[in-house]
Design an enzyme around this catalytic site. Structure first.
Site, PDB file in Angstrom:
ATOM      1  N   SER A   1      -4.019  -2.835  -0.319  1.00 26.07           N
ATOM      2  CA  SER A   1      -2.908  -3.684   0.097  1.00 26.07           C
ATOM      3  C   SER A   1      -3.431  -5.065   0.502  1.00 26.07           C
ATOM      4  O   SER A   1      -4.392  -5.161   1.267  1.00 26.07           O
ATOM      5  CB  SER A   1      -2.227  -3.001   1.288  1.00 26.07           C
ATOM      6  OG  SER A   1      -1.195  -3.795   1.778  1.00 26.07           O
ATOM      7  N   ALA A   2      -2.772  -6.122  -0.001  1.00 20.61           N
ATOM      8  CA  ALA A   2      -3.291  -7.481   0.175  1.00 20.61           C
ATOM      9  C   ALA A   2      -3.279  -7.973   1.629  1.00 20.61           C
ATOM     10  O   ALA A   2      -4.160  -8.725   2.042  1.00 20.61           O
ATOM     11  CB  ALA A   2      -2.490  -8.452  -0.693  1.00 20.61           C
ATOM     12  N   HIS A   3      -2.286  -7.531   2.414  1.00 24.36           N
ATOM     13  CA  HIS A   3      -2.165  -8.143   3.752  1.00 24.36           C
ATOM     14  C   HIS A   3      -3.235  -7.668   4.721  1.00 24.36           C
ATOM     15  O   HIS A   3      -3.349  -8.206   5.818  1.00 24.36           O
ATOM     16  CB  HIS A   3      -0.755  -7.965   4.326  1.00 24.36           C
ATOM     17  CG  HIS A   3      -0.364  -6.588   4.749  1.00 24.36           C
ATOM     18  ND1 HIS A   3      -0.233  -6.235   6.064  1.00 24.36           N
ATOM     19  CD2 HIS A   3      -0.043  -5.490   4.038  1.00 24.36           C
ATOM     20  CE1 HIS A   3       0.178  -4.967   6.137  1.00 24.36           C
ATOM     21  NE2 HIS A   3       0.283  -4.499   4.912  1.00 24.36           N
TER      22      HIS A   3
ATOM     23  N   THR B   1      10.676  -6.872 -11.472  1.00 22.37           N
ATOM     24  CA  THR B   1      10.074  -8.194 -11.680  1.00 22.37           C
ATOM     25  C   THR B   1       8.966  -8.433 -10.666  1.00 22.37           C
ATOM     26  O   THR B   1       9.150  -8.226  -9.467  1.00 22.37           O
ATOM     27  CB  THR B   1      11.165  -9.283 -11.543  1.00 22.37           C
ATOM     28  OG1 THR B   1      12.206  -8.976 -12.462  1.00 22.37           O
ATOM     29  CG2 THR B   1      10.609 -10.664 -11.832  1.00 22.37           C
TER      30      THR B   1
ATOM     31  N   CYS C   1       4.632   3.760  17.226  1.00 16.69           N
ATOM     32  CA  CYS C   1       5.580   4.567  17.998  1.00 16.69           C
ATOM     33  C   CYS C   1       6.963   3.977  17.831  1.00 16.69           C
ATOM     34  O   CYS C   1       7.187   2.834  18.185  1.00 16.69           O
ATOM     35  CB  CYS C   1       5.194   4.554  19.467  1.00 16.69           C
ATOM     36  SG  CYS C   1       6.406   5.346  20.514  1.00 16.69           S
TER      37      CYS C   1
ATOM     38  N   GLY D   1       0.822  -1.203   0.000  1.00 14.46           N
ATOM     39  CA  GLY D   1       0.000   0.000   0.000  1.00 14.46           C
ATOM     40  C   GLY D   1       0.859   1.259   0.000  1.00 14.46           C
ATOM     41  O   GLY D   1       0.549   2.251  -0.663  1.00 14.46           O
ATOM     42  N   THR D   2       1.959   1.217   0.736  1.00 16.73           N
ATOM     43  CA  THR D   2       2.849   2.383   0.818  1.00 16.73           C
ATOM     44  C   THR D   2       3.364   2.759  -0.569  1.00 16.73           C
ATOM     45  O   THR D   2       3.321   3.928  -0.972  1.00 16.73           O
ATOM     46  CB  THR D   2       4.038   2.064   1.761  1.00 16.73           C
ATOM     47  OG1 THR D   2       3.495   1.768   3.051  1.00 16.73           O
ATOM     48  CG2 THR D   2       5.004   3.217   1.859  1.00 16.73           C
TER      49      THR D   2
ATOM     50  N   ASN E   1      -7.483   4.357   9.123  1.00 20.18           N
ATOM     51  CA  ASN E   1      -6.921   3.142   9.702  1.00 20.18           C
ATOM     52  C   ASN E   1      -6.916   3.137  11.226  1.00 20.18           C
ATOM     53  O   ASN E   1      -6.770   2.103  11.841  1.00 20.18           O
ATOM     54  CB  ASN E   1      -5.494   2.915   9.188  1.00 20.18           C
ATOM     55  CG  ASN E   1      -4.628   4.146   9.281  1.00 20.18           C
ATOM     56  OD1 ASN E   1      -4.911   5.176   8.658  1.00 20.18           O
ATOM     57  ND2 ASN E   1      -3.586   4.068  10.080  1.00 20.18           N
TER      58      ASN E   1
ATOM     59  N   GLN F   1      -7.974   0.208   3.943  1.00 15.61           N
ATOM     60  CA  GLN F   1      -8.789  -0.352   5.037  1.00 15.61           C
ATOM     61  C   GLN F   1     -10.208  -0.697   4.590  1.00 15.61           C
ATOM     62  O   GLN F   1     -11.036  -1.037   5.432  1.00 15.61           O
ATOM     63  CB  GLN F   1      -8.833   0.620   6.223  1.00 15.61           C
ATOM     64  CG  GLN F   1      -7.491   0.790   6.923  1.00 15.61           C
ATOM     65  CD  GLN F   1      -6.966  -0.471   7.609  1.00 15.61           C
ATOM     66  OE1 GLN F   1      -7.710  -1.426   7.858  1.00 15.61           O
ATOM     67  NE2 GLN F   1      -5.686  -0.495   7.914  1.00 15.61           N
TER      68      GLN F   1
HETATM   69  C1  LIG Z   1      -4.740   3.365   5.412  1.00  8.13           C
HETATM   70  C2  LIG Z   1      -3.422   2.718   5.122  1.00  8.13           C
HETATM   71  N1  LIG Z   1      -2.742   3.098   4.041  1.00  8.13           N
HETATM   72  C3  LIG Z   1      -1.560   2.536   3.721  1.00  8.13           C
HETATM   73  C4  LIG Z   1      -1.003   1.551   4.500  1.00  8.13           C
HETATM   74  C5  LIG Z   1       0.314   0.961   4.114  1.00  8.13           C
HETATM   75  O1  LIG Z   1       0.138  -0.287   3.500  1.00  8.13           O
HETATM   76  P1  LIG Z   1       1.353  -1.352   3.444  1.00  8.13           P
HETATM   77  O2  LIG Z   1       1.542  -1.860   4.824  1.00  8.13           O
HETATM   78  O3  LIG Z   1       0.874  -2.399   2.489  1.00  8.13           O
HETATM   79  O4  LIG Z   1       2.535  -0.614   2.906  1.00  8.13           O
HETATM   80  C6  LIG Z   1      -1.673   1.138   5.661  1.00  8.13           C
HETATM   81  C7  LIG Z   1      -1.078   0.130   6.564  1.00  8.13           C
HETATM   82  O5  LIG Z   1      -1.221   0.200   7.760  1.00  8.13           O
HETATM   83  C8  LIG Z   1      -2.925   1.719   5.967  1.00  8.13           C
HETATM   84  O6  LIG Z   1      -3.624   1.354   7.042  1.00  8.13           O
END
Ligand SMILES: Cc1ncc(COP(=O)(O)O)c(C=O)c1O
Length: 370
Positions: free
Chosen positions: A197-199, A235, A320, A75-76, A149, A177
Site C-alpha cells: 500500500s502506497a500510503h 477506472t 478501537c 492494501g485492503t 503492523n 509494512q
Molecule cells: C499489514 C497491513 N495490511 C493491510 C493494511 C491495509 O492497507 P490500506 O490502509 O491501504 O487499506 C494495513 C494498514 O494498516 C496494514 O498495516
C-alpha cells in the site's frame, strides 16, 4: 543550545505516512491529465501513457515486470483480491491464514472459512504446524504477512513460500509494512502474490498494489471492466498511482539512509521503554526498524489520548471503534493475557521523522505512563 521540541510529533507512520514532496509534485502534474486511460482519443491516450509510465517506474523500483502489477484502491482491496480471487478457483480446498494478520486479511479469511495458523510467543508463525497441515494435501492457499503492523516482527516468508511450492499451494504475503521500508525482492520472497500500500511509505492514501506470478490462476473480484488486464475493473486513479510510483522510487533510492535512521530511532525508543520498565513486544525476533510496540501499565487507549494531549500521535496495538478497551488479537495470538493485550501501544516513524520528534515522543511517553 537545546533543540526546541516540535509543535506536533507524528509517530504513527505504520498507520499512514506523510506524502513525500516528490510524490506530491508528480500528482499535481498528473491531476491535469483528465482523460480516461481506457479511451481511444488523444486525451485518453495521454492518461494511458502516464499510467503505463507509473506502472513501469513502480515495477522497476520493485524489480518485476510491469505486467505483474495490479493497481487497487489500497492494501485492503489488494488483500481481498488476493484471497477471494484465488479461493474462487480453489476447488473446495482449504485456506490457512496466520492469527496475527491485519483485519482485512483476517476478516476476509474468516468469510472464506479459513483456519488460523498459530504463532509462538515471539510472534513467529509455527512452521511445524504449517508443514503438518500442508502435508494433508487439501490446502489451496496460505496467507502470512511479511511484517506485522503492530510489533514489526518479520515472518519467515521465504521459508513459508518454499514450503508452499513443495506442496503445490498458492502463497500470499501482505507486505504492506515492508515494501518501501526494507528491501523486498518479490522473486526471492517467492510468494505467488504480494500486496502492499502506497500510503505506508510516503505515497498517497488509496493506492494498493498486488504483484502476481504471471501464470497464477485467479479471478477478478471487482468486475465490469477490462482494466488491469481484466484483473481489477474500474477506472484507474492516474494521479495517485503516479504519486505511489514516484514515492516508491524515492523510498528505494534513499532506503539505506532512511533505514539506518529508523534503526537508530528504534534503538532510542527501545532503550527509553526499557528504562521506564516497559516490555517491548517481539524483541527476540527479527523486526522491521520503524515499528516498536510496548506494554504499558495503563490502558492503551488512555495512553494514546494522553500522548495526543501532549502533542504526540501514536496508536494502540489495534484500532478501537467501540469505546471498549480493544485487546490486540496479535498479542492474544502470541499468548499475552487479555489484560496485557489491552495495554499495548505502538510507536512508528519514517522518512520525515527527526531526532527531536523521537526525543519529544519518548519524553511524553515517560510522562504519560508514570
Ligand atoms: C499489514 C497491513 N495490511 C493491510 C493494511 C491495509 O492497507 P490500506 O490502509 O491501504 O487499506 C494495513 C494498514 O494498516 C496494514 O498495516
Amino acid at each position: 543550545m537545546a533543540t526546541k521540541a516540535p509543535a506536533r510529533v507524528y509517530l504513527d507512520y505504520a498507520a499512514s505516512a506523510p506524502l513525500r514532496p516528490a510524490a506530491r509534485a508528480r500528482m499535481m502534474e498528473l491531476l491535469d491529465i483528465f482523460g480516461n486511460p481506457s479511451s481511444l482519443h488523444a486525451e485518453g491516450q495521454a492518461a494511458r501513457m502516464a499510467l503505463d509510465d507509473s506502472r513501469r517506474t513502480l515495477a522497476g523500483a520493485l524489480g518485476v515486470r510491469a505486467e505483474r502489477i495490479v493497481f487497487t484502491s489500497g492494501g485492503t482491496e489488494a488483500n481481498n483480491l488476493a484471497l477471494r480471487g484465488v479461493m474462487a478457483v480453489s476447488s473446495g480446498k482449504r485456506l490457512l491464514v496466520s492469527g496475527i494478520e491485519h483485519d482485512c486479511v483476517r476478516a476476509t479469511g474468516k468469510a472464506l472459512g479459513a483456519e488460523e495458523i498459530p504463532v509462538d510467543k515471539d510472534g513467529l508463525v509455527r512452521l511445524d504446524w504449517l508443514r503438518d497441515e500442508l502435508a494433508k494435501a487439501d490446502v489451496a492457499m496460505v496467507s502470512v504477512m511479511h511484517a506485522n503492523n503492530e510489533n514489526g516482527v518479520l515472518q519467515p516468508v521465504v521459508e513459508i513460500a518454499r514450503m508452499c511450492r513443495e506442496f503445490g499451494v498458492v502463497c500470499h504475503s501482505d507486505a504492506v509494512q515492508t515494501v518501501g521500508h526494507i528491501p523486498v525482492d518479490v522473486d526471492k520472497v517467492g510468494a505467488d502474490l504480494v500486496s502492499f500500500s502506497a500510503h505506508k511509505y510516503g505515497g498517497p492514501r488509496g493506492v494498493g498494489v498486488l504483484v502476481l506470478k504471471p501464470e497464477l490462476e485467479m479471478v477478478a473480484t471487482m468486475t465490469g471492466g477490462a482494466q488491469e488486464r481484466n484483473r481489477r475493473a474500474g477506472t484507474e486513479n492516474v494521479a495517485a498511482i503516479g504519486g505511489a510510483a514516484v514515492a516508491l522510487q524515492e523510498a528505494m533510492l534513499n532506503m539505506e539512509t532512511e533505514r539506518s535512521r529508523a534503526r537508530q530511532f528504534g534503538e532510542q525508543v527501545c532503550a527509553a521503554a526499557e528504562a521506564l520498565g516497559l516490555d517491548v513486544v517481539g524483541k527476540a525476533s527479527p523486526c522491521v526498524e520503524h515499528v516498536v510496540q510496548v506494554l504499558t501499565p495503563k490502558r492503551g487507549d488512555d495512553v494514546v489520548i494522553g500522548m495526543d494531549l501532549k502533542g504526540v500521535a501514536i496508536s494502540q496495538g489495534s484500532a478501537c471503534g467501540s469505546g471498549k478497551v480493544k485487546e490486540s488479537h496479535v498479542l492474544r495470538a502470541m499468548g499475552y493475557s487479555p489484560d496485557e493485550a489491552g495495554r499495548a501501544v505502538r510507536l512508528s516513524w519514517g522518512w520525515a521523522t527527526t531526532e527531536a520528534e523521537i526525543a519529544a515522543g519518548v519524553a511524553a511517553l515517560g510522562a504519560v505512563v508514570s
